[in-house]
Design a protein around this motif. Structure first.
Motif, PDB file in Angstrom:
ATOM      1  N   SER A 192     -25.328 -62.791  35.294  1.00 17.36           N
ATOM      2  CA  SER A 192     -26.009 -61.793  36.109  1.00 17.36           C
ATOM      3  C   SER A 192     -25.871 -62.160  37.587  1.00 17.36           C
ATOM      4  O   SER A 192     -25.889 -63.326  37.957  1.00 17.36           O
ATOM      5  CB  SER A 192     -27.451 -61.681  35.625  1.00 17.36           C
ATOM      6  N   GLY A 193     -25.637 -61.168  38.403  1.00 18.47           N
ATOM      7  CA  GLY A 193     -25.432 -61.405  39.823  1.00 18.47           C
ATOM      8  C   GLY A 193     -23.996 -61.755  40.171  1.00 18.47           C
ATOM      9  O   GLY A 193     -23.688 -62.064  41.317  1.00 18.47           O
ATOM     10  N   SER A 194     -23.091 -61.700  39.181  1.00 14.54           N
ATOM     11  CA  SER A 194     -21.719 -62.105  39.479  1.00 14.54           C
ATOM     12  C   SER A 194     -20.919 -60.984  40.137  1.00 14.54           C
ATOM     13  O   SER A 194     -19.859 -61.231  40.691  1.00 14.54           O
ATOM     14  CB  SER A 194     -21.013 -62.580  38.202  1.00 14.54           C
TER      15      SER A 194
ATOM     16  N   LYS B 254     -20.559 -57.653  38.537  1.00 11.08           N
ATOM     17  CA  LYS B 254     -20.032 -56.718  37.546  1.00 11.08           C
ATOM     18  C   LYS B 254     -20.325 -55.271  37.927  1.00 11.08           C
ATOM     19  O   LYS B 254     -19.440 -54.426  37.906  1.00 11.08           O
ATOM     20  CB  LYS B 254     -20.643 -57.014  36.160  1.00 11.08           C
ATOM     21  N   SER B 255     -21.575 -55.011  38.281  1.00 11.92           N
ATOM     22  CA  SER B 255     -21.936 -53.630  38.644  1.00 11.92           C
ATOM     23  C   SER B 255     -21.193 -53.202  39.900  1.00 11.92           C
ATOM     24  O   SER B 255     -20.760 -52.054  40.010  1.00 11.92           O
ATOM     25  CB  SER B 255     -23.446 -53.515  38.877  1.00 11.92           C
ATOM     26  N   THR B 256     -21.042 -54.132  40.816  1.00 13.10           N
ATOM     27  CA  THR B 256     -20.318 -53.831  42.045  1.00 13.10           C
ATOM     28  C   THR B 256     -18.888 -53.395  41.709  1.00 13.10           C
ATOM     29  O   THR B 256     -18.389 -52.396  42.235  1.00 13.10           O
ATOM     30  CB  THR B 256     -20.297 -55.074  42.951  1.00 13.10           C
ATOM     31  N   LEU B 257     -18.245 -54.127  40.823  1.00 17.54           N
ATOM     32  CA  LEU B 257     -16.870 -53.805  40.445  1.00 17.54           C
ATOM     33  C   LEU B 257     -16.807 -52.440  39.768  1.00 17.54           C
ATOM     34  O   LEU B 257     -15.912 -51.630  40.047  1.00 17.54           O
ATOM     35  CB  LEU B 257     -16.305 -54.897  39.523  1.00 17.54           C
TER      36      LEU B 257
HETATM   37  P1  ADP Z   1     -24.151 -58.021  38.362  1.00 20.44           P
HETATM   38  O1  ADP Z   1     -24.018 -56.563  38.012  1.00 20.44           O
HETATM   39  O2  ADP Z   1     -23.036 -58.856  37.836  1.00 20.44           O
HETATM   40  O3  ADP Z   1     -25.470 -58.575  37.965  1.00 20.44           O
HETATM   41  P2  ADP Z   1     -24.114 -57.053  41.093  1.00 20.44           P
HETATM   42  O4  ADP Z   1     -22.783 -56.415  41.218  1.00 20.44           O
HETATM   43  O5  ADP Z   1     -25.272 -56.152  40.904  1.00 20.44           O
HETATM   44  O6  ADP Z   1     -24.060 -58.164  39.955  1.00 20.44           O
HETATM   45  O7  ADP Z   1     -24.413 -57.943  42.393  1.00 20.44           O
HETATM   46  C1  ADP Z   1     -23.587 -59.008  42.785  1.00 20.44           C
HETATM   47  C2  ADP Z   1     -24.129 -59.664  44.026  1.00 20.44           C
HETATM   48  O8  ADP Z   1     -24.032 -58.782  45.121  1.00 20.44           O
HETATM   49  C3  ADP Z   1     -25.582 -60.072  43.917  1.00 20.44           C
HETATM   50  O9  ADP Z   1     -25.740 -61.324  44.525  1.00 20.44           O
HETATM   51  C4  ADP Z   1     -26.299 -59.006  44.691  1.00 20.44           C
HETATM   52  O10 ADP Z   1     -27.480 -59.540  45.271  1.00 20.44           O
HETATM   53  C5  ADP Z   1     -25.288 -58.622  45.746  1.00 20.44           C
HETATM   54  N1  ADP Z   1     -25.430 -57.227  46.125  1.00 20.44           N
HETATM   55  C6  ADP Z   1     -25.285 -56.152  45.325  1.00 20.44           C
HETATM   56  N2  ADP Z   1     -25.449 -55.002  46.014  1.00 20.44           N
HETATM   57  C7  ADP Z   1     -25.712 -55.365  47.300  1.00 20.44           C
HETATM   58  C8  ADP Z   1     -25.968 -54.651  48.526  1.00 20.44           C
HETATM   59  N3  ADP Z   1     -25.973 -53.322  48.552  1.00 20.44           N
HETATM   60  N4  ADP Z   1     -26.196 -55.396  49.640  1.00 20.44           N
HETATM   61  C9  ADP Z   1     -26.162 -56.728  49.630  1.00 20.44           C
HETATM   62  N5  ADP Z   1     -25.920 -57.466  48.523  1.00 20.44           N
HETATM   63  C10 ADP Z   1     -25.695 -56.801  47.366  1.00 20.44           C
END
Ligand code: ADP
Ligand code: MG
Length: 466
Positions: A52-54, A56-59
């Motif tokens: 979690s926090g890696s 994945k959702s961002t990608l």
């Molecule tokens: P996952 O889905 O793998 O849990 P995320 O893609 O949600 O991870 O988030 C990856 C990292 O990017 C996290 O450390 C999160 O805090 C950071 N992050 C996500 N969205 C934002 C944003 N809009 N601004 C700043 N940091 C972000």
């Protein structure tokens, strides 16, 4: 768009050198995705697995065009994606339904947006509601549905627009076990029997078993920043039997890779490509605080006792299964054990150190001593301890530390890090936090150590006002 006999070969999606950074107000950029390269072929069910926090959702957001990469490109059928990709649908973890619309209206939403006429919309929605096992509920409102049923509506809505690419972000993780299991196999049936004109599926998950159960390809992401640590083909035939030796072996292998890649990550300094010149590296003028893992000390204690009972070494996958913990919950705890020099992870096993064995044996007071000694060696704790020790009242506003941490982490992460640090420090009796005054203050023992006892009577922290 054809709805029968979809073409299921060839490359559908190409992720080329995708890098994502989030800017922080103080000019530090947080690097979340680092040079991700990945091609998804038609006919593939790809699981993106990572802690979690890696990122994945961002990608996934970048793939669907909901967010832009800082560098790199996403090609969909050979064309750069800019803006929401009309051929991709997204299913989220939470049931993002409109509460004031019925099931039928919720499913029709995407079709309305595509300008499809009323009659065709009705017919299509009814067919999908049926396909997803919700017939009879067309006129129900979301609040009348269970979580599992709401997620079914989410799937129906995503599938109604005949997407070629289905993107799912931990779609089963908010459901109870049985509901999740039912929905997984139903979705697999739809996919394998080609009952829907889907060409590829990209599923984000942190569940190793879920990935091995469903996907034919698993991409394992490392963390801080996310890179592709492994690209694994899963060729087990469907339907898969979780109890079969091959299945268990594969889960074990993925487990080893996930825990192992985490190790590499710690050992390897962050390498930034030439395009990142403007980012301050850890060697920059200000030292960066590294985040502490989100491990709960009660879980840590329990885990160490269990492993100690078993002779000081045990298989992580087995431990996770016994404790009903996903790797995502377990890894922060083992990371914490490593940080405190209580254990080491090697080849998917957790092995207690000398100190770890002792920790499992001694009483609580001695455990606190061990943790306190370890904490003082960790930069974030050293920083807080020094600031508090240098103050005549041995107290300081929480916001002061939050401000410092926000120079190193995102706002959200800074808060989480500080809360966790307070939690650990409370256990070790290093410093405490008073929610009424919003002050952090040094524990009494530490004050004696600090040898700055001017306010000898000021033991009651509520009197310590900034
Ligand atoms: P996952 O889905 O793998 O849990 P995320 O893609 O949600 O991870 O988030 C990856 C990292 O990017 C996290 O450390 C999160 O805090 C950071 N992050 C996500 N969205 C934002 C944003 N809009 N601004 C700043 N940091 C972000
Ligand atoms: Mg996520």
């Amino acid at each position: 768009m054809t709805t029968t006999e979809p073409e299921r070969t060839g490359s559908l999606l190409k992720i080329l050198g995708v890098t994502k950074m989030y800017s922080q107000p103080d000019n530090y950029d947080i690097l979340v995705l680092d040079d991700i390269n990945l091609a998804v072929e038609r006919g593939q069910f790809v699981a993106l697995l990572g802690p979690s926090g890696s990122g994945k959702s961002t990608l996934l957001r970048i793939v669907t065009g909901l967010s832009e990469p800082s560098f790199g490109t996403v090609l969909y059928r050979g064309r750069p994606v800019s803006g929401p990709n009309p051929h991709a649908s997204m299913v989220f973890q939470s049931f993002a339904l409109y509460p004031w619309l019925t099931v039928q209206q919720n499913v029709e939403l995407g079709l309305t947006a595509k300008g499809i006429g009323l009659a065709a919309r009705r017919e299509k929605a009814i067919r999908l509601i049926d396909l997803i096992g919700l017939n009879g509920y067309e006129d129900a409102f979301p609040k009348e549905l269970s979580g599992g049923m709401r997620q079914r509506v989410g799937f129906a809505r995503a599938l109604a627009v005949d997407p070629e690419l289905l993107c799912m972000d931990e779609p089963f993780s908010a459901l109870d076990f049985l509901t999740a299991e039912n929905l997984r196999s139903e979705l697999l049936d739809l996919w394998i029997d080609a009952k829907i004109p889907l060409q590829a599926i990209l599923m984000v998950t942190h569940g190793i078993e879920e990935a091995v159960y469903m996907a034919d390809r698993i991409i394992i992401l490392s963390k801080n920043p996310a890179r592709i640590a492994e690209d694994l083909a899963i060729s087990l035939p469907y339907p898969r039997n979780r109890k079969s030796a091959e299945f268990v072996q594969l889960v074990d292998l993925v487990y080893k890779i996930v825990t192992g890649s985490d190790e590499d990550q710690k050992a390897r300094p962050i390498q930034l490509g030439p395009q990142h010149k403007n980012i301050q590296t850890p060697e920059g003028e200000r030292a960066r605080l590294s985040p502490i893992p989100y491990g709960h000390l009660s879980m840590l204690t329990g885990l160490l006792e269990l492993v100690s009972d078993r002779g000081g070494r045990d298989d992580l996958y087995r431990l996770g299964a016994e404790l009903l913990l996903e790797v995502d919950d377990l890894l922060p705890v083992t990371d914490t054990a490593e940080l405190f020099h209580l254990a080491q992870v090697d080849e998917g096993d957790l092995i207690l150190t000398e100190q770890g064995r002792r920790f499992a044996d001694v009483d609580v007071a001695e455990r606190k001593n061990i943790i306190r000694r370890e904490l003082i060696a960790i930069p974030i704790f050293r920083l807080i301890e020094r600031v508090l020790a240098s103050k005549s009242n041995h107290a300081m506003a929480l916001d002061f530390f939050l401000d410092i941490l926000e120079e190193h982490f995102s706002k959200e992460q800074a808060e989480r890090q500080l809360m966790l640090a307070i939690n650990w420090a409370r256990f070790a009796d290093l410093f405490h936090y008073d929610t009424d005054t919003e002050l952090l203050y040094l524990a009494d023992d530490q004050i004696d150590d600090a040898e700055v006892i001017e306010n000898g009577t000021g033991r009651d922290h509520s009197e310590r006002i900034e």
